[in-house]
Design a protein around this motif. Structure first.
Motif, PDB file in Angstrom:
ATOM      1  N   SER A 161       0.908  -0.881  -0.059  1.00 44.07           N
ATOM      2  CA  SER A 161       0.314  -0.017  -0.242  1.00 44.07           C
ATOM      3  C   SER A 161       1.110   1.645  -0.424  1.00 44.07           C
ATOM      4  O   SER A 161       0.254   2.141  -0.455  1.00 44.07           O
ATOM      5  CB  SER A 161      -0.988   0.243   1.031  1.00 44.07           C
ATOM      6  N   GLY A 162       2.123   0.836   0.286  1.00 44.19           N
ATOM      7  CA  GLY A 162       3.044   2.509   0.137  1.00 44.19           C
ATOM      8  C   GLY A 162       3.725   2.740   1.648  1.00 44.19           C
ATOM      9  O   GLY A 162       4.339   3.716   2.091  1.00 44.19           O
ATOM     10  N   ASP A 163       2.458   2.689   2.207  1.00 44.36           N
ATOM     11  CA  ASP A 163       3.238   2.800   4.427  1.00 44.36           C
ATOM     12  C   ASP A 163       4.087   2.590   4.500  1.00 44.36           C
ATOM     13  O   ASP A 163       4.907   3.988   5.162  1.00 44.36           O
ATOM     14  CB  ASP A 163       1.441   2.791   5.081  1.00 44.36           C
ATOM     15  N   ILE A 164       4.831   1.925   4.403  1.00 39.64           N
ATOM     16  CA  ILE A 164       6.254   1.786   4.720  1.00 39.64           C
ATOM     17  C   ILE A 164       7.511   0.945   2.997  1.00 39.64           C
ATOM     18  O   ILE A 164       6.901   0.693   2.305  1.00 39.64           O
ATOM     19  CB  ILE A 164       6.804   0.695   5.487  1.00 39.64           C
ATOM     20  N   ARG A 165       8.455   1.244   3.594  1.00 36.62           N
ATOM     21  CA  ARG A 165       9.564   1.482   2.869  1.00 36.62           C
ATOM     22  C   ARG A 165      10.803  -0.193   3.194  1.00 36.62           C
ATOM     23  O   ARG A 165      10.411  -0.088   4.623  1.00 36.62           O
ATOM     24  CB  ARG A 165      10.782   2.393   2.463  1.00 36.62           C
ATOM     25  N   PHE A 166      11.429  -0.345   2.396  1.00 34.22           N
ATOM     26  CA  PHE A 166      12.441  -1.321   2.834  1.00 34.22           C
ATOM     27  C   PHE A 166      13.947  -0.709   2.432  1.00 34.22           C
ATOM     28  O   PHE A 166      13.791  -0.219   1.442  1.00 34.22           O
ATOM     29  CB  PHE A 166      12.084  -2.466   2.461  1.00 34.22           C
ATOM     30  N   SER A 167      14.733  -0.907   3.344  1.00 30.10           N
ATOM     31  CA  SER A 167      15.976  -0.572   2.277  1.00 30.10           C
ATOM     32  C   SER A 167      16.932  -2.208   2.652  1.00 30.10           C
ATOM     33  O   SER A 167      16.647  -2.473   3.603  1.00 30.10           O
ATOM     34  CB  SER A 167      16.897   0.610   2.986  1.00 30.10           C
ATOM     35  N   VAL A 168      18.092  -2.293   2.498  1.00 33.74           N
ATOM     36  CA  VAL A 168      19.036  -3.314   2.826  1.00 33.74           C
ATOM     37  C   VAL A 168      20.766  -2.662   2.546  1.00 33.74           C
ATOM     38  O   VAL A 168      20.948  -1.601   2.665  1.00 33.74           O
ATOM     39  CB  VAL A 168      18.767  -4.290   1.483  1.00 33.74           C
ATOM     40  N   SER A 169      21.079  -2.962   3.847  1.00 32.53           N
ATOM     41  CA  SER A 169      21.965  -3.317   4.410  1.00 32.53           C
ATOM     42  C   SER A 169      23.191  -4.151   4.216  1.00 32.53           C
ATOM     43  O   SER A 169      23.222  -4.931   5.609  1.00 32.53           O
ATOM     44  CB  SER A 169      22.343  -1.636   5.937  1.00 32.53           C
ATOM     45  N   MET A 170      24.297  -3.889   3.686  1.00 31.46           N
ATOM     46  CA  MET A 170      25.329  -4.562   3.573  1.00 31.46           C
ATOM     47  C   MET A 170      26.600  -3.982   3.883  1.00 31.46           C
ATOM     48  O   MET A 170      27.633  -4.990   4.438  1.00 31.46           O
ATOM     49  CB  MET A 170      24.781  -5.446   2.911  1.00 31.46           C
ATOM     50  N   THR A 171      26.977  -3.111   3.051  1.00 34.21           N
ATOM     51  CA  THR A 171      28.565  -2.402   3.040  1.00 34.21           C
ATOM     52  C   THR A 171      28.159  -2.339   4.339  1.00 34.21           C
ATOM     53  O   THR A 171      27.891  -1.567   5.111  1.00 34.21           O
ATOM     54  CB  THR A 171      28.429  -1.549   1.843  1.00 34.21           C
ATOM     55  N   ASP A 209      34.745  -1.960   6.312  1.00 34.49           N
ATOM     56  CA  ASP A 209      36.111  -3.049   5.459  1.00 34.49           C
ATOM     57  C   ASP A 209      35.163  -3.963   4.883  1.00 34.49           C
ATOM     58  O   ASP A 209      36.042  -5.137   4.589  1.00 34.49           O
ATOM     59  CB  ASP A 209      36.877  -3.136   6.980  1.00 34.49           C
ATOM     60  N   ALA A 210      34.070  -3.821   4.657  1.00 38.41           N
ATOM     61  CA  ALA A 210      33.177  -5.508   4.317  1.00 38.41           C
ATOM     62  C   ALA A 210      32.477  -4.977   2.476  1.00 38.41           C
ATOM     63  O   ALA A 210      31.506  -4.045   3.107  1.00 38.41           O
ATOM     64  CB  ALA A 210      32.830  -5.919   4.910  1.00 38.41           C
ATOM     65  N   GLY A 211      33.121  -4.965   1.482  1.00 40.77           N
ATOM     66  CA  GLY A 211      32.102  -5.013   0.604  1.00 40.77           C
ATOM     67  C   GLY A 211      31.398  -5.632  -0.208  1.00 40.77           C
ATOM     68  O   GLY A 211      30.151  -6.554  -0.303  1.00 40.77           O
ATOM     69  N   SER A 212      32.014  -6.104  -1.445  1.00 44.37           N
ATOM     70  CA  SER A 212      31.787  -7.629  -2.322  1.00 44.37           C
ATOM     71  C   SER A 212      32.279  -8.840  -1.246  1.00 44.37           C
ATOM     72  O   SER A 212      32.403 -10.135  -1.775  1.00 44.37           O
ATOM     73  CB  SER A 212      33.146  -7.423  -3.169  1.00 44.37           C
ATOM     74  N   CYS A 222      23.899   2.416   2.274  1.00 38.03           N
ATOM     75  CA  CYS A 222      22.680   1.826   2.467  1.00 38.03           C
ATOM     76  C   CYS A 222      21.807   2.346   1.463  1.00 38.03           C
ATOM     77  O   CYS A 222      21.623   3.785   1.731  1.00 38.03           O
ATOM     78  CB  CYS A 222      22.465   1.890   3.845  1.00 38.03           C
ATOM     79  N   SER A 223      21.054   2.603   0.242  1.00 42.23           N
ATOM     80  CA  SER A 223      20.083   2.778  -0.351  1.00 42.23           C
ATOM     81  C   SER A 223      18.561   3.608   0.235  1.00 42.23           C
ATOM     82  O   SER A 223      18.243   2.478   1.146  1.00 42.23           O
ATOM     83  CB  SER A 223      20.441   2.738  -1.344  1.00 42.23           C
ATOM     84  N   GLY A 224      18.197   4.414   0.347  1.00 41.69           N
ATOM     85  CA  GLY A 224      16.884   5.151   1.138  1.00 41.69           C
ATOM     86  C   GLY A 224      16.414   4.944   2.378  1.00 41.69           C
ATOM     87  O   GLY A 224      15.816   4.963   3.633  1.00 41.69           O
ATOM     88  N   ALA A 225      17.578   4.332   3.059  1.00 42.09           N
ATOM     89  CA  ALA A 225      17.610   4.637   4.588  1.00 42.09           C
ATOM     90  C   ALA A 225      17.154   5.461   5.184  1.00 42.09           C
ATOM     91  O   ALA A 225      16.976   4.992   6.374  1.00 42.09           O
ATOM     92  CB  ALA A 225      19.460   3.496   5.284  1.00 42.09           C
ATOM     93  N   THR A 226      17.102   6.735   5.060  1.00 43.83           N
ATOM     94  CA  THR A 226      17.315   7.589   5.275  1.00 43.83           C
ATOM     95  C   THR A 226      15.106   7.556   5.421  1.00 43.83           C
ATOM     96  O   THR A 226      15.176   9.341   6.235  1.00 43.83           O
ATOM     97  CB  THR A 226      17.311   8.896   5.154  1.00 43.83           C
ATOM     98  N   ALA A 227      14.909   7.657   4.089  1.00 47.99           N
ATOM     99  CA  ALA A 227      13.480   7.731   3.733  1.00 47.99           C
ATOM    100  C   ALA A 227      12.176   7.677   4.662  1.00 47.99           C
ATOM    101  O   ALA A 227      12.475   6.343   5.930  1.00 47.99           O
ATOM    102  CB  ALA A 227      13.060   6.500   2.253  1.00 47.99           C
ATOM    103  N   GLU A 228      11.143   8.612   5.036  1.00 49.98           N
ATOM    104  CA  GLU A 228      10.262   8.593   6.559  1.00 49.98           C
ATOM    105  C   GLU A 228       9.603   6.809   6.108  1.00 49.98           C
ATOM    106  O   GLU A 228       9.742   5.813   5.036  1.00 49.98           O
ATOM    107  CB  GLU A 228       9.441   9.572   5.875  1.00 49.98           C
ATOM    108  N   ALA A 250      16.546  -4.245   6.431  1.00 50.51           N
ATOM    109  CA  ALA A 250      17.060  -5.679   6.352  1.00 50.51           C
ATOM    110  C   ALA A 250      18.557  -5.101   6.653  1.00 50.51           C
ATOM    111  O   ALA A 250      19.502  -5.607   5.237  1.00 50.51           O
ATOM    112  CB  ALA A 250      16.640  -6.036   5.184  1.00 50.51           C
ATOM    113  N   MET A 251      19.033  -6.360   7.439  1.00 53.51           N
ATOM    114  CA  MET A 251      20.926  -5.407   7.923  1.00 53.51           C
ATOM    115  C   MET A 251      21.342  -6.875   7.987  1.00 53.51           C
ATOM    116  O   MET A 251      20.950  -7.353   8.745  1.00 53.51           O
ATOM    117  CB  MET A 251      21.224  -4.697   9.024  1.00 53.51           C
ATOM    118  N   LEU A 252      22.731  -7.465   7.617  1.00 56.80           N
ATOM    119  CA  LEU A 252      22.991  -8.299   7.909  1.00 56.80           C
ATOM    120  C   LEU A 252      24.262  -7.815   8.587  1.00 56.80           C
ATOM    121  O   LEU A 252      25.152  -7.130   8.897  1.00 56.80           O
ATOM    122  CB  LEU A 252      24.404  -8.298   6.316  1.00 56.80           C
ATOM    123  N   VAL A 253      24.593  -9.084   9.940  1.00 55.44           N
ATOM    124  CA  VAL A 253      25.186  -8.696  11.530  1.00 55.44           C
ATOM    125  C   VAL A 253      25.479 -10.482  11.606  1.00 55.44           C
ATOM    126  O   VAL A 253      24.872 -11.465  10.952  1.00 55.44           O
ATOM    127  CB  VAL A 253      23.816  -7.952  12.275  1.00 55.44           C
TER     128      VAL A 253
END
Length: 383
Positions: A116-126, A129-132, A158-164, A169-172
């Motif tokens: 419905s567009g009420d929430i968004r997602f972002s993904v955080s991997m990089t 010292d850790a990219g590829s 992390c793309s789009g992480a500041t959007a309302e 989704a964070m890799l830890v």
């Protein structure tokens, strides 16, 4: 190229392109880029069309489409720049991970509000010292006496992480002694206490934004785990194959517009008493770039078709991502040359296409990583 698609598929692509021209407009995309503003208004319009739910199963509130439908949408949304398409594509990747790996409670909590567009997602991997190499992930999480996860560390790009209303989704790392099985994916709302997110002044991603994230004893409940503890790497692999196939479609859409933009200018601009299109050197440049775009599009469609049939396509997705991104970069670079001094003005749009094209060969796995994946798939016994 239209003959490659079925009539229904071509109609769908035409609908998305028409929507971009009439409802979103290149002027709006340009304005968001120039002002570094997230495209909230356009995102809401796309949600109202039901397009956020194209890949979501009908029983979860979506329309149950396939990856080919989605890739065609990505091609249309990427027309005036990948950054705009990114605002829609990136959230979908995590939504699909929730569909595949999430609990029913997580699906009930997140999926319908996403559609419905009420929430968004972002993904955080990089990380710094850790990219590829995701196995170099240092951001760590441990469970306290209540079973909650306590997270500390830092993330980058992390793309789009500041959007309302965004859930990250964070890799830890949850097991420091298990390099490969010690990674876990956690779902973290971006307003969680202890989470600091800064939008970076990067060359590209002006609108969607790319960020740095700092976590200082951030606490999330035990049920924030997506999938199982230690399943993070499997989720990332699933995520990246979907990402590479669909973003390649957006690259092709933008590359085609870069060629079209340069072609229009070449017919309008006159030098030495004639349109510059009449100079053979420019004709050949444009012809070569259109050939590149058509070839990239076919690679994208092949990968999407295989995925739509339920087949694994890591090699084909990497080929599509590699050639699509490199094609966009070449078309934008040549477009700058054809437009000359005018190309440097935001109103010409080509400088935006060039900036985004440079990032396209890095994000989602660099061109060098894609070549490595392709090379690994080439075995002597297959020739």
């Amino acid at each position: 190229m239209a003959n490659f698609l079925t009539e229904e598929q071509q109609d769908w692509l035409d609908v998305v392109n028409d929507f971009m021209d009439k409802e979103i407009t290149v002027e709006y995309v340009r304005k968001c880029d120039m002002n570094r503003e997230y495209p909230y208004e356009a995102y809401a319009k796309i949600a109202a069309q039901g397009w956020l739910g194209i890949l979501i199963p009908e029983e979860e509130g979506g329309s149950g489409g396939d990856i080919f439908d989605y890739t065609l949408m990505a091609e249309g949304l990427g027309k005036y720049g990948f950054d705009f398409a990114c605002s829609v594509l990136v959230p979908t990747f995590t939504a699909m991970n929730i569909i595949k790996f999430g609990t029913q409670e997580q699906k009930d909590t997140y999926v319908k509000p996403f559609v419905s567009g009420d929430i968004r997602f972002s993904v955080s991997m990089t990380e710094p010292d850790a990219g590829s190499d995701v196995f170099a992930t240092k951001t760590h999480a441990h469970q306290n006496e209540n079973g909650d996860w306590v997270i500390n560390g830092a993330k980058m790009f992390c793309s789009g992480a500041t959007a309302e209303n965004t859930v990250i989704a964070m890799l830890v790392r949850t097991d420091k002694d298990d390099k490969h099985g010690g990674l876990t994916m956690l779902l973290i709302p971006n307003d969680t206490p202890g989470l600091v997110i800064n939008k970076l002044p990067t060359l590209s991603r002006h609108a969607t934004g790319t960020t740095e994230i700092f976590l200082d004893n951030v606490v999330v409940p035990a049920d924030a785990v997506l999938g199982k503890v230690g399943q993070g790497h499997e989720i990332i692999i699933n995520h990246l194959e979907l990402e590479r196939c669909s973003v390649a479609g957006a690259y092709v859409g933008n590359a085609q517009e870069a060629v079209n933009n340069a072609l229009r200018y070449a017919h309008q601009r006159k030098q030495f008493g004639t349109a510059i299109f009449n100079f053979q050197v420019l004709k050949h440049m444009l012809a070569e770039n259109q050939t590149r775009v058509d070839a990239a599009r076919l690679l994208v469609y092949r990968a999407a078709a295989l995925k739509a049939q339920g087949k694994e396509a890591p090699r084909e997705s990497s080929m599509a991502k590699l050639y699509g991104s490199e094609t966009l970069k070449q078309c934008a670079l040549d477009g700058m040359q054809i437009l000359g001094g005018f190309a440097n003005l935001p109103e010409a749009d080509m400088e935006r296409y060039l900036r985004e094209s440079i990032q396209s060969t890095i994000g989602g796995g660099t061109s060098q990583i894609q070549r490595t994946i392709i090379a690994k798939s080439m075995r002597l016994e297959n020739v």
